[in-house]
Motif scaffolding. Structure first.
Motif, mmCIF file in Angstrom:
data_model
loop_
_atom_site.group_PDB
_atom_site.id
_atom_site.type_symbol
_atom_site.label_atom_id
_atom_site.label_comp_id
_atom_site.label_asym_id
_atom_site.label_seq_id
_atom_site.Cartn_x
_atom_site.Cartn_y
_atom_site.Cartn_z
ATOM 1 N N ALA A 2 20.646 47.179 49.344
ATOM 2 C CA ALA A 2 20.696 48.461 48.640
ATOM 3 C C ALA A 2 21.952 48.568 47.794
ATOM 4 C CB ALA A 2 20.631 49.605 49.652
ATOM 5 N N SER A 3 23.071 48.026 48.293
ATOM 6 C CA SER A 3 24.337 48.135 47.549
ATOM 7 C C SER A 3 24.288 47.315 46.268
ATOM 8 C CB SER A 3 25.509 47.690 48.430
ATOM 9 O OG SER A 3 25.348 46.357 48.862
ATOM 10 N N PHE A 4 23.598 46.181 46.291
ATOM 11 C CA PHE A 4 23.439 45.358 45.084
ATOM 12 C C PHE A 4 22.733 46.166 43.996
ATOM 13 C CE2 PHE A 4 21.273 42.376 42.333
ATOM 14 C CZ PHE A 4 22.170 41.338 42.175
ATOM 15 N N ALA A 46 32.351 46.863 38.462
ATOM 16 C CA ALA A 46 31.037 46.774 39.109
ATOM 17 C C ALA A 46 30.461 45.369 38.953
ATOM 18 C CB ALA A 46 30.080 47.811 38.526
ATOM 19 N N ILE A 47 30.573 44.799 37.760
ATOM 20 C CA ILE A 47 30.109 43.426 37.531
ATOM 21 C C ILE A 47 30.911 42.456 38.391
ATOM 22 C CG2 ILE A 47 30.053 41.545 35.861
ATOM 23 C CD1 ILE A 47 27.751 43.375 35.474
ATOM 24 N N ALA A 48 32.224 42.665 38.457
ATOM 25 C CA ALA A 48 33.069 41.792 39.266
ATOM 26 C C ALA A 48 32.659 41.849 40.734
ATOM 27 C CB ALA A 48 34.539 42.181 39.100
ATOM 28 N N TRP A 49 32.355 43.049 41.226
ATOM 29 C CA TRP A 49 31.931 43.193 42.623
ATOM 30 C C TRP A 49 30.598 42.480 42.848
ATOM 31 C CZ3 TRP A 49 27.762 45.186 45.246
ATOM 32 C CH2 TRP A 49 27.940 45.367 46.622
ATOM 33 N N LEU A 50 29.665 42.636 41.936
ATOM 34 C CA LEU A 50 28.377 41.958 42.038
ATOM 35 C C LEU A 50 28.543 40.440 42.050
ATOM 36 C CD1 LEU A 50 26.374 44.199 39.578
ATOM 37 C CD2 LEU A 50 25.747 43.821 41.976
ATOM 38 N N LYS A 76 30.534 50.316 49.271
ATOM 39 C CA LYS A 76 31.635 50.203 50.213
ATOM 40 C C LYS A 76 31.778 48.743 50.618
ATOM 41 C CE LYS A 76 30.791 54.764 52.308
ATOM 42 N NZ LYS A 76 30.456 55.471 53.579
ATOM 43 N N GLY A 77 32.980 48.354 50.960
ATOM 44 C CA GLY A 77 33.189 46.995 51.432
ATOM 45 C C GLY A 77 33.009 45.953 50.343
ATOM 46 N N ASP A 78 32.968 44.685 50.765
ATOM 47 C CA ASP A 78 32.854 43.564 49.840
ATOM 48 C C ASP A 78 31.637 42.710 50.192
ATOM 49 O OD1 ASP A 78 35.306 44.153 48.493
ATOM 50 O OD2 ASP A 78 36.400 43.296 50.205
ATOM 51 N N ILE A 79 31.341 41.782 49.309
ATOM 52 C CA ILE A 79 30.351 40.761 49.631
ATOM 53 C C ILE A 79 31.075 39.715 50.474
ATOM 54 C CG2 ILE A 79 28.795 39.019 48.702
ATOM 55 C CD1 ILE A 79 28.453 40.772 46.236
ATOM 56 N N PRO A 102 39.940 47.909 44.569
ATOM 57 C CA PRO A 102 40.326 49.041 45.425
ATOM 58 C C PRO A 102 39.131 49.902 45.828
ATOM 59 C CG PRO A 102 41.824 48.829 43.568
ATOM 60 C CD PRO A 102 40.685 47.899 43.297
ATOM 61 N N PHE A 103 39.230 50.489 47.003
ATOM 62 C CA PHE A 103 38.154 51.342 47.527
ATOM 63 C C PHE A 103 37.839 52.489 46.571
ATOM 64 C CE2 PHE A 103 37.285 55.378 49.724
ATOM 65 C CZ PHE A 103 36.020 55.092 50.236
#
Length: 411
Positions: free
Chosen positions: A155-157, A179-183, A200-203, A190-191
């Protein structure tokens, strides 16, 4: 195709950046099998295959060939080479490298793929209505619909992608980049910023597998044929310094194999390339992890080819393969440097016999070594026209009989 780039790359022991189909010989059956696999993957299944070949036998070259053919058939491709910085026991790191290496036939990067998809959706909206509010609703509805399959896995993806669009709509390009970097697996966000795009959190190692499944489902929803993931130098797993780390890596590999066969992954092809030791070493290789080895090991003791089994063996070249490859390289060299390489062409039988004699101990001719030396001979003869006899050509190999294979397994 750029003949100069191809010849220079081959002479330097590297895989050419493009045009490998022009010089591929001796792999017709393997190519035909992978064409069938492409069709199966396009139709919805997922497949895991393993390439087994000595250093210099052609694993990396064959992976490049698969990449070219997959891109031409509208697959998204990602190639990852395992190393100290990319160990397979840390799957979150592997995911990060997969996501950052995504390539389609129109460009490179996950951001490119998402931007191209959003442009298409905007174009559809513009064609359907001139009302700006209705256009916006059409875009949002299409984004939501295209993310439904990915949402089933993570769901987070899906949320991060939806909010990427929302941020761009508001003009917040900096947060959209995050957002792209997180994906793509970035962990140093940062949170407070992650909260802006709804995650929330990381991959991490706990969820990276789910995110990879979501990524694959997302790409298929965008009408790509599927996702092809190439993992080179899989034998690096053997260098992990204790059994627990190696077992973790092999268990990830088992999970992938089971997920493909069990239908969790769809429209995805994984290819792992490694040396014979990786498949045979009882202490450090795959045989040390029974759960994986029992799934993929050969059940028949035969030298006969079976390309449908999990492990495909890439053998060295036969004489007729080397003759065909040499002819192609000669034609390419003649065209590039505008000369007649007749003396080299007339010496082919002797040149190949010389390599066959040097390969008696190993039983096969490593294509990389042959190609490097052959292109060197073409360069020398072209620049030194006083070389006019076959004996003079063969003498050029006298000091090259004891060439050691290098780590780069290009061909």
């Amino acid at each position: 195709m750029d003949p100069e780039n191809i010849l220079n790359a081959l002479k330097n022991g590297n895989v050419p950046p493009e045009g490998v189909s022009e010089i591929c010989v001796g792999r017709e059956n393997e190519i035909e099998e992978f064409q069938k696999i492409f069709e199966r993957v396009r139709g919805g299944v997922a497949v895991t295959k393993f390439l087994n070949g000595e250093f210099g036998a052609g694993k990396s070259f064959f992976l490049k060939l698969i990449e070219e053919k997959a891109l031409a058939e509208n697959f998204v491709v990602s190639k990852v080479t395992l190393s100290r910085d990319v160990p397979f026991n840390k799957f979150e790191v592997v995911y990060r490298n997969i996501a950052r290496s995504l390539t389609c036939k129109t460009g490179i990067s996950l951001e490119h793929i998402i931007e191209r998809w959003m442009r298409k959706i905007r174009t559809v909206a513009l064609r359907e209505t001139i009302d700006p509010s209705q256009q916006e609703q059409i875009v949002r509805d299409n984004i939501h619909n295209d993310l439904k399959e990915a949402h089933k896995y993570s769901a987070s993806f899906a949320t991060a992608i939806e909010n990427y669009y929302n941020l761009l709509s508001k003009g917040d390009h900096e947060t959209a980049k995050h957002a792209i970097a997180w994906l793509s697996g970035e962990t140093n966000i940062p949170f407070t910023i992650k909260r802006k795009f709804g995650v929330k959190g990381d991959i991490d190692k706990e969820n990276a597998f789910k995110h990879l499944e979501a990524l694959s489902a997302f790409l298929k929803s965008l009408n790509y044929a599927g996702l092809v993931i190439l993992i080179d130098e899989a034998e690096h797993i053997m260098t992990l310094h204790n059994k627990k780390l190696r077992d973790t890596a092999y268990d990830y590999m088992r999970n992938i194999y089971d997920a493909c066969n069990g239908g969790r992954f769809r429209n995805t092809l994984f290819i792992f390339a490694g040396t014979p030791e990786f498949f045979e070493d009882q202490k450090l290789g795959i045989p040390s992890y029974t759960a994986l080895n029992e799934r993929i090991a050969d059940v028949l003791h035969t030298e006969l080819k079976d390309l449908r089994k999990p492990i495909i063996k890439l053998d060295g070249f036969k004489r007729e393969d080397l003759m065909e490859l040499s002819s192609r390289l000669i034609s390419m060299h003649e065209e590039l440097y505008d000369w007649d390489a007749g003396i080299v062409r007339d010496s082919l039988e002797g040149i190949i016999s010389r390599h066959e004699s040097s390969a008696e101990l190993t039983g096969y001719i490593p294509p990389r070594i042959f190609v490097k030396s052959f292109i060197s001979v073409l360069d020398v003869v072209q620049q030194n026209p006083e070389l006019k006899t076959e004996d003079e050509i063969l003498d050029l190999f006298e000091e090259k009989e004891e060439i050691e294979l290098e780590d780069e397994d290009w061909i």
